[in-house]
Design an enzyme around this catalytic site. Structure first.
Site, PDB file in Angstrom:
ATOM      1  CG  LEU A 145      -1.849  -1.179   1.381  1.00  0.00           C
ATOM      2  CD1 LEU A 145      -2.837  -0.919   2.508  1.00  0.00           C
ATOM      3  CD2 LEU A 145      -2.581  -1.467   0.079  1.00  0.00           C
ATOM      4  NE  ARG A 193      -0.508  11.173  10.359  1.00  0.00           N
ATOM      5  CZ  ARG A 193      -0.713   9.938  10.790  1.00  0.00           C
ATOM      6  NH1 ARG A 193      -0.508   9.637  12.055  1.00  0.00           N
ATOM      7  NH2 ARG A 193      -1.092   8.977   9.955  1.00  0.00           N
ATOM      8  CE  LYS A 235       2.938   7.829   5.007  1.00  0.00           C
ATOM      9  NZ  LYS A 235       2.144   7.696   6.244  1.00  0.00           N
ATOM     10  CG  ASP A 270       3.350   4.124   6.226  1.00  0.00           C
ATOM     11  OD1 ASP A 270       3.115   2.895   6.248  1.00  0.00           O
ATOM     12  OD2 ASP A 270       2.666   4.959   6.845  1.00  0.00           O
ATOM     13  CG  ASN A 294      53.694  22.218 -11.634  1.00  0.00           C
ATOM     14  OD1 ASN A 294      53.534  21.749 -10.517  1.00  0.00           O
ATOM     15  ND2 ASN A 294      53.551  23.510 -11.897  1.00  0.00           N
ATOM     16  CE1 TYR A 316      29.238  23.851 -24.999  1.00  0.00           C
ATOM     17  CE2 TYR A 316      29.011  25.857 -23.708  1.00  0.00           C
ATOM     18  CZ  TYR A 316      28.457  24.863 -24.495  1.00  0.00           C
ATOM     19  OH  TYR A 316      27.122  24.892 -24.778  1.00  0.00           O
TER      20      TYR A 316
HETATM   21  C1  UD1 Z   1      -2.180   1.913   9.791  1.00  0.00           C
HETATM   22  C2  UD1 Z   1      -3.123   0.895  10.458  1.00  0.00           C
HETATM   23  C3  UD1 Z   1      -2.772   0.793  11.943  1.00  0.00           C
HETATM   24  C4  UD1 Z   1      -1.311   0.388  12.084  1.00  0.00           C
HETATM   25  C5  UD1 Z   1      -0.389   1.320  11.325  1.00  0.00           C
HETATM   26  C6  UD1 Z   1       0.994   0.703  11.267  1.00  0.00           C
HETATM   27  C7  UD1 Z   1      -5.249   0.964   9.231  1.00  0.00           C
HETATM   28  C8  UD1 Z   1      -6.644   1.456   9.245  1.00  0.00           C
HETATM   29  N1  UD1 Z   1      -4.497   1.323  10.295  1.00  0.00           N
HETATM   30  O1  UD1 Z   1      -2.448   3.185  10.376  1.00  0.00           O
HETATM   31  O2  UD1 Z   1      -3.587  -0.175  12.569  1.00  0.00           O
HETATM   32  O3  UD1 Z   1      -0.958   0.379  13.460  1.00  0.00           O
HETATM   33  O4  UD1 Z   1      -0.829   1.500   9.962  1.00  0.00           O
HETATM   34  O5  UD1 Z   1       1.934   1.541  10.674  1.00  0.00           O
HETATM   35  O6  UD1 Z   1      -4.878   0.244   8.332  1.00  0.00           O
HETATM   36  N2  UD1 Z   1      -2.757   3.971   2.103  1.00  0.00           N
HETATM   37  C9  UD1 Z   1      -3.239   3.794   0.826  1.00  0.00           C
HETATM   38  N3  UD1 Z   1      -4.501   4.217   0.547  1.00  0.00           N
HETATM   39  C10 UD1 Z   1      -5.314   4.784   1.470  1.00  0.00           C
HETATM   40  C11 UD1 Z   1      -4.810   4.955   2.789  1.00  0.00           C
HETATM   41  C12 UD1 Z   1      -3.510   4.539   3.077  1.00  0.00           C
HETATM   42  O7  UD1 Z   1      -2.548   3.267  -0.042  1.00  0.00           O
HETATM   43  O8  UD1 Z   1      -6.449   5.130   1.129  1.00  0.00           O
HETATM   44  C13 UD1 Z   1      -1.368   3.516   2.413  1.00  0.00           C
HETATM   45  C14 UD1 Z   1      -0.449   4.645   2.852  1.00  0.00           C
HETATM   46  O9  UD1 Z   1       0.257   5.171   1.734  1.00  0.00           O
HETATM   47  C15 UD1 Z   1       0.492   3.957   3.826  1.00  0.00           C
HETATM   48  C16 UD1 Z   1      -0.328   2.798   4.373  1.00  0.00           C
HETATM   49  O10 UD1 Z   1      -1.423   2.620   3.495  1.00  0.00           O
HETATM   50  O11 UD1 Z   1       1.631   3.442   3.160  1.00  0.00           O
HETATM   51  C17 UD1 Z   1      -0.838   3.061   5.803  1.00  0.00           C
HETATM   52  O12 UD1 Z   1      -1.654   4.210   5.816  1.00  0.00           O
HETATM   53  P1  UD1 Z   1      -1.609   5.277   6.993  1.00  0.00           P
HETATM   54  O13 UD1 Z   1      -2.606   6.315   6.708  1.00  0.00           O
HETATM   55  O14 UD1 Z   1      -0.221   5.698   7.258  1.00  0.00           O
HETATM   56  O15 UD1 Z   1      -2.162   4.380   8.208  1.00  0.00           O
HETATM   57  P2  UD1 Z   1      -1.876   4.564   9.760  1.00  0.00           P
HETATM   58  O16 UD1 Z   1      -2.737   5.645  10.297  1.00  0.00           O
HETATM   59  O17 UD1 Z   1      -0.424   4.664  10.018  1.00  0.00           O
HETATM   60 CA    CA Z   2       1.379   4.880   8.683  1.00  0.00          CA
END
Ligand code: UD1
Ligand code: CA
Length: 415
Positions: free
Chosen positions: A11, A18, A25, A109, A382, A392
């Site tokens: 994902l 943030r 990200k 991430d 030298n 150029y």
């Molecule tokens: C998520 C988890 C949380 C976990 C944490 C671990 C969920 C609901 N929560 O929270 O339980 O403890 O990760 O790091 O899954 N992303 C998409 N599409 C979206 C939303 C997010 O691709 O619509 C991707 C983001 O790019 C990211 C990852 O999913 O790489 C996680 O998303 P993020 O929003 O960071 O979730 P957290 O709030 O950290």
């Molecule tokens: Ca995250």
């Protein structure tokens, strides 16, 4: 019994609000590579049948970057046009996945997850069980919490935003990594809703669905807390960067390199070193660098994609990129060696000298304030202070050739 095929979903579509950034990200750099590159190489090392990467925010930049990076297993890009949550993101990849396979979900991430943890997770998620990777953190803030019942069975994952004060006390967190049968995953994802504090389709809600459908959810422990840390802010990015740098510095010292201060050394790539290498404070190494025996690198040098041979001495504040530095060469302080520069043995390059796409023969000296570009300089030459090559003509670059034993006086312009 043969194992079902393994499909990985990564994902990486989120914006990362943030981070306060215009870039996706997962494209923020950690130890010289985007966060996503760390996750993809770990995914690659599992040799799955396929890797699907869900991208959305900044998708074109992500694709452009990875076009140039070869991996063992090819990956498929899947678009998530609107970022409606992690459950919604996974759903976008499902049409491309064989329902009999085991799906391993990774978060783009969370860059430092280990291959070993993922192997254990996949193993556990191959039968009828849903396997999730969890960790106990001293500071669980920001993570989903693992809710277990009296008999210690996993019941649900509760997102921090939706957790009660008591649930926030739970120190076992969800790392985000799940291994599960694809067909069952689809069945649960179809039932997701976004009735929660963030109005998102949470992937984590499938856990309570699995439990109520009578499936067992197995929590696999990841030992090292850094291996499961997610990057949601610049502070978390820098915490992981320092962690990686500390480990790399430790390994270099174990292999016999003197780091004048391991806290002030940064390696953003790979470094091979010989024996008795001394690296002074503030040095940054990028890309692939190879350093021979008895080499000294002075304070605040930046070295990128270069080879530095035995006995070379690089004085402080020197920048070397794409250079080939022969043995017993001395460079700097304050010199700049650019791509295509080749300095043979015992060459001396002094302060405020720039060398680009040129070779300088054995024992030659360019000691002060000079520019040597697109040139071949012979042995024992030298070059006087203030000499520059001007090859150029506004349209074409010409080549300058200087033979062996030539003496060029100060302030010469070699047209
Ligand atoms: C998520 C988890 C949380 C976990 C944490 C671990 C969920 C609901 N929560 O929270 O339980 O403890 O990760 O790091 O899954 N992303 C998409 N599409 C979206 C939303 C997010 O691709 O619509 C991707 C983001 O790019 C990211 C990852 O999913 O790489 C996680 O998303 P993020 O929003 O960071 O979730 P957290 O709030 O950290
Ligand atoms: Ca995250």
């Amino acid at each position: 019994m043969s194992h079902p095929s393994l499909e990985v979903i990564v994902l990486a579509a989120g914006k990362g609000t943030r981070m306060q950034s215009r870039r996706a990200k997962v494209m923020h750099m950690l130890a010289g590579r985007p966060l996503l590159a760390h996750v993809l190489s770990t995914a690659d090392s599992l040799s799955p049948d396929r890797i699907h990467v869900v991208i959305g925010f900044g998708a074109n930049d992500v694709q452009d970057y990875f076009k140039a990076c070869p991996m063992k297993n090819e990956f498929r890009w899947v678009r998530q046009e609107q970022q409606l949550g992690t459950g919604h993101a996974v759903k976008q990849a499902l049409p491309f996945i064989d329902h009999a396979s085991t799906v391993l979900i990774l978060y783009g991430d969370v860059p430092l997850v280990s291959q070993d943890s993922l192997n254990r997770l996949v193993e556990a998620g191959q039968g009828d069980e849903v396997a999730i990777l969890t960790a106990y953190l001293d500071d669980p803030r920001g993570y989903g919490r693992i809710y277990r019942d009296e008999s210690n069975e996993v019941r649900a994952i509760i997102e921090e935003a939706d957790a009660s004060p008591e649930q926030r006390e739970i120190s076992e967190v969800n790392t985000g990594f799940i291994a599960v049968n694809a067909g069952r995953l689809k069945h649960w994802l179809d039932r997701l809703d976004n009735q929660n504090r963030q109005n998102e389709y949470y992937l984590t809600d499938i856990i309570s669905m699995a439990v109520s459908d009578g499936f067992k959810v197995k929590g696999i422990q990841a030992g090292d807390p850094y291996a499961v840390m997610g990057v949601n802010s610049r502070q978390q990015l820098s915490a992981l960067e320092r962690h990686i740098q500390r480990n790399q510095a430790e390994k270099l010292m174990q292999s016999g390199v003197t780091l004048m201060d391991p806290e002030r050394f940064d390696l953003r790539g790979t470094l091979r070193t010989g024996q008795d290498v001394v690296i002074d404070v503030g040095v940054v190494v990028n890309g692939h660098v190879d350093i021979g025996n008895n080499v000294y690198i002075g304070a605040y040098c930046v070295i990128t994609d270069s080879v530095i041979s035995d006995g070379a001495r690089i004085e402080s504040h020197t920048v070397i990129e794409g250079g080939h530095i022969g043995s017993d060469v001395r460079i700097g302080p304050f010199a700049r060696i650019r791509p295509g520069a080749r300095l043979d043995e015992e060459v001396r390059v002094g302060n405020f000298v720039e060398v680009k796409n040129s070779s300088i023969g054995q024992g030659s000296k360019v000691n002060h304030l000079s520019y040597i570009g697109d040139a071949t300089v012979g042995k024992q030459v030298n070059i006087g202070a203030g000499t520059i090559t001007c090859n150029y003509d506004g349209a074409n670059k010409h080549h300058t050739d200087i033979g062996d034993h030539v003496f060029v006086g100060s302030s010469s312009q070699l047209v």
